[in-house]
Scaffold this active site. Structure first.
Site, PDB file in Angstrom:
ATOM      1  N   LYS A   9      39.690  37.761  31.997  1.00 42.44           N
ATOM      2  CA  LYS A   9      39.082  38.971  32.574  1.00 42.44           C
ATOM      3  C   LYS A   9      37.980  39.545  31.677  1.00 42.44           C
ATOM      4  O   LYS A   9      37.872  39.185  30.496  1.00 42.44           O
ATOM      5  CB  LYS A   9      40.187  39.997  32.822  1.00 42.44           C
ATOM      6  CG  LYS A   9      41.219  39.545  33.859  1.00 42.44           C
ATOM      7  CD  LYS A   9      42.206  40.653  34.174  1.00 42.44           C
ATOM      8  CE  LYS A   9      43.208  40.209  35.218  1.00 42.44           C
ATOM      9  NZ  LYS A   9      44.131  41.309  35.595  1.00 42.44           N
ATOM     10  N   TYR A  49      41.589  40.863  45.399  1.00 48.91           N
ATOM     11  CA  TYR A  49      42.741  41.734  45.144  1.00 48.91           C
ATOM     12  C   TYR A  49      43.155  42.528  46.386  1.00 48.91           C
ATOM     13  O   TYR A  49      43.806  43.570  46.254  1.00 48.91           O
ATOM     14  CB  TYR A  49      42.436  42.675  43.984  1.00 48.91           C
ATOM     15  CG  TYR A  49      42.581  42.026  42.617  1.00 48.91           C
ATOM     16  CD1 TYR A  49      43.811  41.526  42.177  1.00 48.91           C
ATOM     17  CD2 TYR A  49      41.498  41.916  41.762  1.00 48.91           C
ATOM     18  CE1 TYR A  49      43.955  40.941  40.937  1.00 48.91           C
ATOM     19  CE2 TYR A  49      41.629  41.322  40.506  1.00 48.91           C
ATOM     20  CZ  TYR A  49      42.863  40.838  40.102  1.00 48.91           C
ATOM     21  OH  TYR A  49      43.012  40.255  38.867  1.00 48.91           O
ATOM     22  N   ASN A 112      44.148  43.626  31.131  1.00 44.69           N
ATOM     23  CA  ASN A 112      45.235  42.794  30.595  1.00 44.69           C
ATOM     24  C   ASN A 112      44.846  41.322  30.382  1.00 44.69           C
ATOM     25  O   ASN A 112      45.677  40.428  30.467  1.00 44.69           O
ATOM     26  CB  ASN A 112      46.492  42.929  31.460  1.00 44.69           C
ATOM     27  CG  ASN A 112      46.300  42.408  32.864  1.00 44.69           C
ATOM     28  OD1 ASN A 112      45.205  42.039  33.253  1.00 44.69           O
ATOM     29  ND2 ASN A 112      47.378  42.356  33.625  1.00 44.69           N
ATOM     30  N   HIS A 115      44.396  36.802  34.478  1.00 48.75           N
ATOM     31  CA  HIS A 115      45.100  36.760  35.761  1.00 48.75           C
ATOM     32  C   HIS A 115      45.633  35.345  35.954  1.00 48.75           C
ATOM     33  O   HIS A 115      44.992  34.377  35.533  1.00 48.75           O
ATOM     34  CB  HIS A 115      44.134  37.086  36.910  1.00 48.75           C
ATOM     35  CG  HIS A 115      44.685  36.724  38.253  1.00 48.75           C
ATOM     36  ND1 HIS A 115      45.524  37.551  38.967  1.00 48.75           N
ATOM     37  CD2 HIS A 115      44.555  35.594  38.996  1.00 48.75           C
ATOM     38  CE1 HIS A 115      45.869  36.945  40.092  1.00 48.75           C
ATOM     39  NE2 HIS A 115      45.302  35.758  40.142  1.00 48.75           N
ATOM     40  N   GLU A 126      43.694  30.781  45.921  1.00 48.68           N
ATOM     41  CA  GLU A 126      42.815  31.348  44.888  1.00 48.68           C
ATOM     42  C   GLU A 126      41.857  30.289  44.311  1.00 48.68           C
ATOM     43  O   GLU A 126      40.705  30.595  44.005  1.00 48.68           O
ATOM     44  CB  GLU A 126      43.647  31.999  43.784  1.00 48.68           C
ATOM     45  CG  GLU A 126      44.358  33.259  44.261  1.00 48.68           C
ATOM     46  CD  GLU A 126      45.103  34.003  43.172  1.00 48.68           C
ATOM     47  OE1 GLU A 126      45.523  35.146  43.444  1.00 48.68           O
ATOM     48  OE2 GLU A 126      45.293  33.456  42.064  1.00 48.68           O
TER      49      GLU A 126
HETATM   50  P1  CMP Z   1      46.732  40.708  37.743  1.00 45.29           P
HETATM   51  O1  CMP Z   1      47.811  39.788  37.300  1.00 45.29           O
HETATM   52  O2  CMP Z   1      45.351  40.213  37.814  1.00 45.29           O
HETATM   53  O3  CMP Z   1      47.134  41.313  39.181  1.00 45.29           O
HETATM   54  C1  CMP Z   1      46.754  42.589  39.621  1.00 45.29           C
HETATM   55  C2  CMP Z   1      46.120  43.401  38.559  1.00 45.29           C
HETATM   56  O4  CMP Z   1      46.148  44.793  38.786  1.00 45.29           O
HETATM   57  C3  CMP Z   1      46.913  43.250  37.244  1.00 45.29           C
HETATM   58  O5  CMP Z   1      46.749  41.963  36.736  1.00 45.29           O
HETATM   59  C4  CMP Z   1      46.330  44.378  36.442  1.00 45.29           C
HETATM   60  O6  CMP Z   1      45.034  44.099  35.930  1.00 45.29           O
HETATM   61  C5  CMP Z   1      46.209  45.445  37.518  1.00 45.29           C
HETATM   62  N1  CMP Z   1      47.396  46.337  37.563  1.00 45.29           N
HETATM   63  C6  CMP Z   1      48.619  46.041  38.013  1.00 45.29           C
HETATM   64  N2  CMP Z   1      49.434  47.124  37.937  1.00 45.29           N
HETATM   65  C7  CMP Z   1      48.679  48.118  37.420  1.00 45.29           C
HETATM   66  C8  CMP Z   1      48.931  49.477  37.108  1.00 45.29           C
HETATM   67  N3  CMP Z   1      50.141  50.029  37.311  1.00 45.29           N
HETATM   68  N4  CMP Z   1      47.929  50.207  36.606  1.00 45.29           N
HETATM   69  C9  CMP Z   1      46.711  49.660  36.423  1.00 45.29           C
HETATM   70  N5  CMP Z   1      46.408  48.361  36.707  1.00 45.29           N
HETATM   71  C10 CMP Z   1      47.375  47.605  37.196  1.00 45.29           C
END
Ligand code: CMP
Length: 141
Positions: A9, A49, A112, A115, A126
């Site tokens: 990311k 998303y 984070n 993904h 995907e």
């Molecule tokens: P990802 O695994 O890409 O799937 C959905 C994304 O939404 C997740 O990683 C995070 O980047 C984001 N995400 C999921 N839960 C939260 C949350 N509670 N607050 C903010 N971002 C979130």
């Protein structure tokens, strides 16, 4: 062998962590079958998303995912989908197990680092979202 999709990311790319993350994934047995650097458009991020569109973090997530380039990867190994989810760790780095990618490199629950597809069906969808069949075949022909 199974394939899955990973996205390094914008936080990790901008933070200079992409090389370390790919090295980590290769060290645990993944082979990169395809890779591209991409700046997602708003529509691409919203579509990718879409499953989260009712969640309170959706707008912010789309903003974040379009804030800079990502590196999109097709990764292969046996049990790739389940194993990659294990190796990257929990969504929130605070909850992630020591040694996982998110524990090592993520900034927050949203920013984070990576993904990964959550099921084999999602992985197929995907991968096709980012790479054409012809593109994937030509790389290794
Ligand atoms: P990802 O695994 O890409 O799937 C959905 C994304 O939404 C997740 O990683 C995070 O980047 C984001 N995400 C999921 N839960 C939260 C949350 N509670 N607050 C903010 N971002 C979130």
């Amino acid at each position: 062998m199974q394939q899955t999709l990973a996205i390094i990311k914008p936080d990790a790319v901008q933070g200079g962590k992409a090389g370390a993350i790919l090295a980590h994934l290769e060290a645990v047995g993944f082979v990169a079958r395809a890779a591209k650097m991409a700046r997602l458009t708003r529509v691409e991020a919203e579509t990718f998303y879409a499953v989260h569109r009712e969640r309170p973090f959706y707008v912010s997530l789309v903003e974040f995912m379009t804030s800079g380039p990502c590196i999109v990867l097709v990764l292969e190994r046996d049990d790739a989908v389940v194993y990659l989810r294990e190796v990257i760790g929990a969504t929130d780095p605070v909850e992630a197990v020591e040694g996982t990618v998110r524990k090592l490199y993520a900034e927050s629950k949203e920013r984070n680092a990576i993904h990964a597809s959550d099921s084999p069906e999602t992985a197929v969808r995907e991968i096709a979202y980012f790479f054409s069949e012809a593109e994937l075949t030509r790389l290794w022909a």
